[in-house]
Design an enzyme around this catalytic site. Structure first.
Site, short mmCIF file in Angstrom:
data_model
loop_
_atom_site.label_atom_id
_atom_site.label_comp_id
_atom_site.label_asym_id
_atom_site.label_seq_id
_atom_site.Cartn_x
_atom_site.Cartn_y
_atom_site.Cartn_z
CG HIS A 103 -1.84 -1.17 1.32
ND1 HIS A 103 -3.06 -1.24 0.71
CD2 HIS A 103 -1.66 -2.35 1.97
CE1 HIS A 103 -3.62 -2.41 0.98
NE2 HIS A 103 -2.78 -3.11 1.74
CB SER A 110 14.57 21.16 -15.91
OG SER A 110 13.75 22.30 -16.02
CE LYS A 138 13.25 18.25 -11.53
NZ LYS A 138 12.09 18.62 -12.38
CD GLU A 141 9.11 11.32 -15.65
OE1 GLU A 141 8.91 12.02 -16.66
OE2 GLU A 141 9.45 11.79 -14.55
#
Length: 477
Positions: free
Chosen positions: A172, A293, A299, A306
């Site tokens: 969970h 980025s 970043k 992804e």
């Protein structure tokens, strides 16, 4: 017919494989319809398989006297020239080249003249395209299998090398119990092994030849299909010509299988995205599988993961879309089945890329064992505390309740579960004794899970050894 005559005939639309029924004096096929109907822009990638099938078929019809040995030799040599054009990127596709079959036959006719017109005897594009696709899928599935095996090999290697690294296990998305990092890695190796085994089964069903089925009724010239299948490396032939020409189960099955693999890899990617975030910092994704980025210089984005997660939806869409195409069709071939190729090609390309990227990400990421260790907390040993009581004769349901009371007491006292004194624990149950201190050891916690499939060192090494043995076993043929 000379090369010039063939070219003029082509420009006039007279060389269509199906043109005899249609009038040539009228306006001809609507230009938009020509484009709408054509598949050459995407099925051209099967040029090699189409030529392979045609060469084998020329031999087959030569054996039954449809063409002479000399004609067969001319066709074979001409097809070699067509293949060379494709290989050297000099194949000139014309607007009237409806599909890869039309294009190759047109080019063959330019090279060897009227003899080329005999090649299609007894053959339909219905059984031809099915055979081309099976040849194409067979090769790409074999390559994909290799990439999956490579991923499993990376899992095995990392698991063996980092077997002593402990981390929180999650249910969970909450900290649950202490596990080995290797155990998490291997939790993806085993399903991938299953997927390889499933892919082997799909490959066996793909490797059945449909050539010789004609358009619907079969082959009228006594072609030895079994010999033809052997020539093309198939393990057998389709048993019913009506089934063969309209069957795309192998495409649907591959796309459904791909969806299952992508669902697993999406889960894998999601875990690593979390583990690589600053909030976790368990792992660092290598620069070669990350991007930055355009605005924020600090970043480092794990875009590889992804994209794996995102492209899962793309593969799911192909599977669902193609099943919708199949569901309303009558039996045998319908042009709707032309929709199979773009979904199949894109699905196969996506799978090839993603499995290789996944292997690269896993092989190059860096594990921070200290961060993983520091994320362990005594409350994760609450189950161990219950097991401690069980080993002293307390029924598990009671032990579970008593351990929960200990957790509540620690929270109320604003201290770690392991900081509760024996005296405090005795207020919950007299069964607690001084040896309860042995519970508060993370390595010991993992070592009790020594049954097959557990997270103890021995059980994890057992998994590694089993995978190593499987990886070195011969692949089915």
């Amino acid at each position: 017919m000379s090369d010039m005559d063939a070219e003029n005939s082509e420009r006039e639309g007279g060389a269509k494989l199906w043109g005899g029924r249609f009038t040539s004096g009228g306006a001809g096929t609507n230009a938009l319809m020509e484009s709408f109907n054509a598949s050459i822009r995407f099925d051209r990638r099967m040029w090699r398989e189409d030529i392979q099938g045609s060469k084998a078929y020329a031999t087959a019809i030569s054996k039954v006297g449809v063409i002479t040995p000399d004609e067969c030799e001319q066709i074979q040599a001409g097809l070699d020239r067509v293949a060379a054009d494709w290989e050297q990127d000099r194949f000139d596709i014309l607007q009237s080249d409806e599909d890869i079959h039309t294009a190759n036959e047109r080019k063959l006719r330019e090279y060897i003249g009227q003899v080329a017109l005999k090649l299609h005897t007894g053959r339909s594009r219905n059984d031809q395209v099915s055979t081309d696709m099976r040849l194409w899928v067979r090769q790409r599935v074999a390559e994909l299998r290799g990439y999956l095996v490579e991923f499993i090999g990376v899992c095995r290697k990392r698991a063996e090398e980092e077997i002593d690294v402990l981390m929180p296990g999650y249910t969970h998305l909450q900290r649950a119990q202490v596990v080995r990092w290797s155990h998490w890695v291997l939790s993806f190796a085993w399903p991938m092994k299953r997927y390889v085994e499933q892919l082997d089964e799909i490959a066996a069903r793909v490797n059945v030849m449909s050539l010789g089925s004609g358009a619907i009724a079969g082959n009228a010239f006594g072609v030895d299909r079994e010999a033809l299948a052997e020539d093309l490396g198939f393990n057998g032939v389709t048993e019913n010509s009506m089934d063969a020409t309209g069957d795309r189960d192998f495409v649907a099955e591959f796309l459904m299988w791909s969806s299952l693999v992508m669902a697993r890899l999406s889960k894998w990617a999601e875990d690593l995205l979390l583990f690589s975030s600053k909030e976790f910092n368990f792992v660092a994704i290598a620069d070669q599988y990350s991007t930055g980025s355009s605005l924020m210089p600090q970043k480092k984005n794990a875009d590889s993961l992804e994209l794996i997660r995102g492209k899962a939806g793309r593969v799911f869409g192909h599977s669902c879309g193609f099943l919708m195409t199949l569901k309303g069709l009558p039996s045998t071939y319908c042009k709707d089945l032309q929709e199979d190729k773009e979904m199949l090609f894109d699905g196969m390309d996506t799978m090839h890329a993603i499995v290789q990227i996944a292997s690269g990400v896993l092989a190059t990421l860096t594990v921070d064992s200290e961060k993983m260790s520091s994320a362990l907390s005594p409350d994760m040993l609450a189950t161990d505390l219950a097991y401690y009581l069980v080993r002293k004769g307390v029924p598990f349901r009671d032990a579970h309740s008593l351990s929960g009371s200990a957790v509540a007491l620690a929270e109320k006292s604003a201290i770690a579960l392991s900081s509760l004194t024996v005296e405090q624990l005795k207020t919950i149950s007299e069964v607690f004794e001084d040896d309860v201190r042995s519970v508060w050891n993370y390595t010991s916690s993992t070592e009790q899970y020594s049954s097959t499939g557990g997270t103890s060192r021995r059980a994890v090494q057992e998994q590694v050894d089993k995978l190593a043995a499987w990886l070195t076993s011969p692949a089915p043929r």
